[in-house]
Design a protein around this motif. Structure first.
Motif, PDB file in Angstrom:
ATOM      1  N   ALA A 294       0.833  -1.202   0.000  1.00  0.00           N
ATOM      2  CA  ALA A 294       0.000   0.000   0.000  1.00  0.00           C
ATOM      3  C   ALA A 294       0.870   1.256   0.000  1.00  0.00           C
ATOM      4  O   ALA A 294       0.573   2.236  -0.692  1.00  0.00           O
ATOM      5  N   LEU A 295       1.957   1.240   0.761  1.00  0.00           N
ATOM      6  CA  LEU A 295       2.862   2.378   0.789  1.00  0.00           C
ATOM      7  C   LEU A 295       3.578   2.536  -0.550  1.00  0.00           C
ATOM      8  O   LEU A 295       3.828   3.648  -1.008  1.00  0.00           O
ATOM      9  N   GLU A 296       3.900   1.419  -1.171  1.00  0.00           N
ATOM     10  CA  GLU A 296       4.602   1.443  -2.455  1.00  0.00           C
ATOM     11  C   GLU A 296       3.694   1.888  -3.599  1.00  0.00           C
ATOM     12  O   GLU A 296       4.126   2.606  -4.507  1.00  0.00           O
ATOM     13  N   LEU A 297       2.419   1.480  -3.554  1.00  0.00           N
ATOM     14  CA  LEU A 297       1.498   1.681  -4.679  1.00  0.00           C
ATOM     15  C   LEU A 297       0.452   2.759  -4.421  1.00  0.00           C
ATOM     16  O   LEU A 297      -0.434   2.950  -5.248  1.00  0.00           O
ATOM     17  N   ASP A 298       0.540   3.438  -3.270  1.00  0.00           N
ATOM     18  CA  ASP A 298      -0.473   4.420  -2.879  1.00  0.00           C
ATOM     19  C   ASP A 298      -1.832   3.736  -2.762  1.00  0.00           C
ATOM     20  O   ASP A 298      -2.796   4.083  -3.440  1.00  0.00           O
ATOM     21  N   GLY A 299      -1.871   2.752  -1.890  1.00  0.00           N
ATOM     22  CA  GLY A 299      -3.074   1.940  -1.770  1.00  0.00           C
ATOM     23  C   GLY A 299      -3.698   1.971  -0.387  1.00  0.00           C
ATOM     24  O   GLY A 299      -3.202   2.623   0.541  1.00  0.00           O
TER      25      GLY A 299
ATOM     26  N   ALA B 281      -4.227 -12.062  15.894  1.00  0.00           N
ATOM     27  CA  ALA B 281      -3.024 -11.347  15.434  1.00  0.00           C
ATOM     28  C   ALA B 281      -3.425 -10.153  14.567  1.00  0.00           C
ATOM     29  O   ALA B 281      -2.795  -9.866  13.553  1.00  0.00           O
ATOM     30  N   LYS B 282      -4.467  -9.457  15.002  1.00  0.00           N
ATOM     31  CA  LYS B 282      -4.966  -8.304  14.244  1.00  0.00           C
ATOM     32  C   LYS B 282      -3.891  -7.220  14.169  1.00  0.00           C
ATOM     33  O   LYS B 282      -3.253  -6.906  15.173  1.00  0.00           O
ATOM     34  N   ILE B 283      -3.699  -6.662  13.007  1.00  0.00           N
ATOM     35  CA  ILE B 283      -2.683  -5.629  12.818  1.00  0.00           C
ATOM     36  C   ILE B 283      -3.035  -4.413  13.673  1.00  0.00           C
ATOM     37  O   ILE B 283      -4.172  -3.955  13.705  1.00  0.00           O
ATOM     38  N   THR B 284      -2.043  -3.914  14.394  1.00  0.00           N
ATOM     39  CA  THR B 284      -2.279  -2.799  15.301  1.00  0.00           C
ATOM     40  C   THR B 284      -2.245  -1.478  14.537  1.00  0.00           C
ATOM     41  O   THR B 284      -1.699  -1.408  13.428  1.00  0.00           O
ATOM     42  N   PRO B 285      -2.796  -0.406  15.119  1.00  0.00           N
ATOM     43  CA  PRO B 285      -2.715   0.900  14.455  1.00  0.00           C
ATOM     44  C   PRO B 285      -1.283   1.304  14.119  1.00  0.00           C
ATOM     45  O   PRO B 285      -1.029   1.849  13.039  1.00  0.00           O
ATOM     46  N   ALA B 286      -0.347   1.009  15.003  1.00  0.00           N
ATOM     47  CA  ALA B 286       1.052   1.363  14.726  1.00  0.00           C
ATOM     48  C   ALA B 286       1.590   0.578  13.537  1.00  0.00           C
ATOM     49  O   ALA B 286       2.322   1.121  12.689  1.00  0.00           O
ATOM     50  N   GLU B 287       1.226  -0.709  13.462  1.00  0.00           N
ATOM     51  CA  GLU B 287       1.713  -1.557  12.370  1.00  0.00           C
ATOM     52  C   GLU B 287       1.111  -1.183  11.028  1.00  0.00           C
ATOM     53  O   GLU B 287       1.664  -1.516   9.974  1.00  0.00           O
ATOM     54  N   ARG B 288      -0.004  -0.462  11.057  1.00  0.00           N
ATOM     55  CA  ARG B 288      -0.634  -0.040   9.792  1.00  0.00           C
ATOM     56  C   ARG B 288       0.128   1.099   9.133  1.00  0.00           C
ATOM     57  O   ARG B 288      -0.081   1.377   7.954  1.00  0.00           O
ATOM     58  N   ARG B 289       0.987   1.763   9.858  1.00  0.00           N
ATOM     59  CA  ARG B 289       1.887   2.799   9.335  1.00  0.00           C
ATOM     60  C   ARG B 289       1.146   3.879   8.541  1.00  0.00           C
ATOM     61  O   ARG B 289       1.620   4.355   7.509  1.00  0.00           O
ATOM     62  N   GLY B 290      -0.021   4.231   9.019  1.00  0.00           N
ATOM     63  CA  GLY B 290      -0.778   5.300   8.378  1.00  0.00           C
ATOM     64  C   GLY B 290      -1.605   4.870   7.192  1.00  0.00           C
ATOM     65  O   GLY B 290      -2.326   5.700   6.601  1.00  0.00           O
ATOM     66  N   VAL B 291      -1.541   3.600   6.816  1.00  0.00           N
ATOM     67  CA  VAL B 291      -2.318   3.103   5.675  1.00  0.00           C
ATOM     68  C   VAL B 291      -3.757   2.854   6.127  1.00  0.00           C
ATOM     69  O   VAL B 291      -3.986   2.145   7.109  1.00  0.00           O
ATOM     70  N   PRO B 292      -4.748   3.413   5.428  1.00  0.00           N
ATOM     71  CA  PRO B 292      -6.146   3.134   5.789  1.00  0.00           C
ATOM     72  C   PRO B 292      -6.460   1.642   5.666  1.00  0.00           C
ATOM     73  O   PRO B 292      -6.060   0.997   4.687  1.00  0.00           O
TER      74      PRO B 292
END
Length: 298
Positions: free
Chosen positions: A25-30, A49-60
């Motif tokens: 998502a970060l690479e492709l603007d996704g 093992a739900k991805i945490t807000p921090a692990e989402r790195r700002g990706v919606p």
């Protein structure tokens, strides 16, 4: 201008799908769409093992935390919601990236797939018959009208659903199975794993979940009605640790049972995804994994 293909990152649990989806998502603007059925549930964080807000790195991220544990997950509802989200992401000029290991949910989003309706009264009638005559009697009836499905199912819930569909539509449930035909352009990227490494990784992950407070999470969700949820109560880890709360299992036994069940689930996921020839497989530990995956998405 044609819409870009939907990207799906698939593979067994513990293979790093969530991390790769964020990096893509970060690479492709996704933006990322969750396709893990158990991560729909609010409060089921540690055990899934739900991805945490921090692990989402700002990706919606979309379609996380959409259900209470008492609600039943529906593939047909997911299909509708996922396609609405995909249209919205594309309308914003972004790339839609699906991530998850629930194979039927992934196919519901990507493939031409028709879902028969439901009838609550008929469902209750069939469930009452199940309680009265037992699973084998209903399976025998299913063999008469839909031998293909009867040969595939091994639990009462699916048998009831197949009989419900046949009585509603006059068609066997197997006739509604998806064909390998995309609903819209798509690219599927599978994470190929070393099975011995994955086995150890999954065991370590379950122990880490224990350290993070899985038992307390199950206790809280039990108070919120977990046992009343047809889908949520069957989730890996949650079913096993409910037995600890009941005094039926020790923590050590529940931990080991969860490890075994998780490894079995990973094998079933691999079997499901390996059957789809459209998936491009990449080494999950490749040093340039993100670049390799991004190159497949053009």
């Amino acid at each position: 201008m044609a819409e870009p293909p939907v990207v799906a990152v698939v593979g067994p649990t513990g293979s790093g799908k969530s991390d790769l989806a964020v990096s893509l998502a970060l690479e492709l603007d996704g933006e990322v769409i969750n396709a893990d059925a158990m991560q729909f549930y609010r409060g089921m964080d540690i055990g899934t093992a739900k991805i945490t807000p921090a692990e989402r790195r700002g990706v919606p991220h979309h379609l996380l935390d959409t259900l209470d544990v008492t609600e039943e997950a529906s593939v047909s509802d997911f299909q509708q919601h996922a396609r609405e989200v995909i249209r919205g992401i594309h309308a914003r000029g972004k790339r839609a990236i699906l991530a998850g290991g629930s194979g039927l949910y992934v196919r519901a989003a990507l493939d031409v797939l028709e879902f028969p309706g439901t009838d609550p009264d008929l469902r209750r009638q069939l469930e009452a018959e199940l309680a009265e005559v037992g699973q084998e009697a209903l399976l025998t009836r299913l063999r008469d009208v839909d031998p293909v499905t009867a040969g595939r199912v091994n639990d009462a819930r699916r048998i009831v659903r197949a009989l419900e569909v046949h009585q509603l539509t006059g068609r066997p449930f197997s006739s509604f199975m998806p064909q390998r035909e995309y609903f819209q352009p798509a690219v599927q990227i599978g994470l190929a794993v070393d099975r011995d490494v994955l086995r150890e990784r999954l065991a370590l992950r379950v122990h880490r979940m224990m350290d993070q407070g899985l038992l307390e999470e199950v206790r809280q969700l039990d108070a919120a009605g977990l046992r009343g949820g047809k889908t949520a109560q069957r989730a890996l880890g949650y079913a096993q640790f409910l037995k600890v709360l009941d005094g039926v299992s020790t923590v050590a036994e529940a931990t080991e049972d969860t490890i075994v069940a998780t490894r079995q689930f990973a094998r079933r996921q691999l079997t499901w995804f390996r059957a789809d020839p459209r998936i491009s497989w990449l080494d999950w530990q490749a040093p340039h994994l993100v670049a390799q995956a991004a190159a497949l998405c053009n």
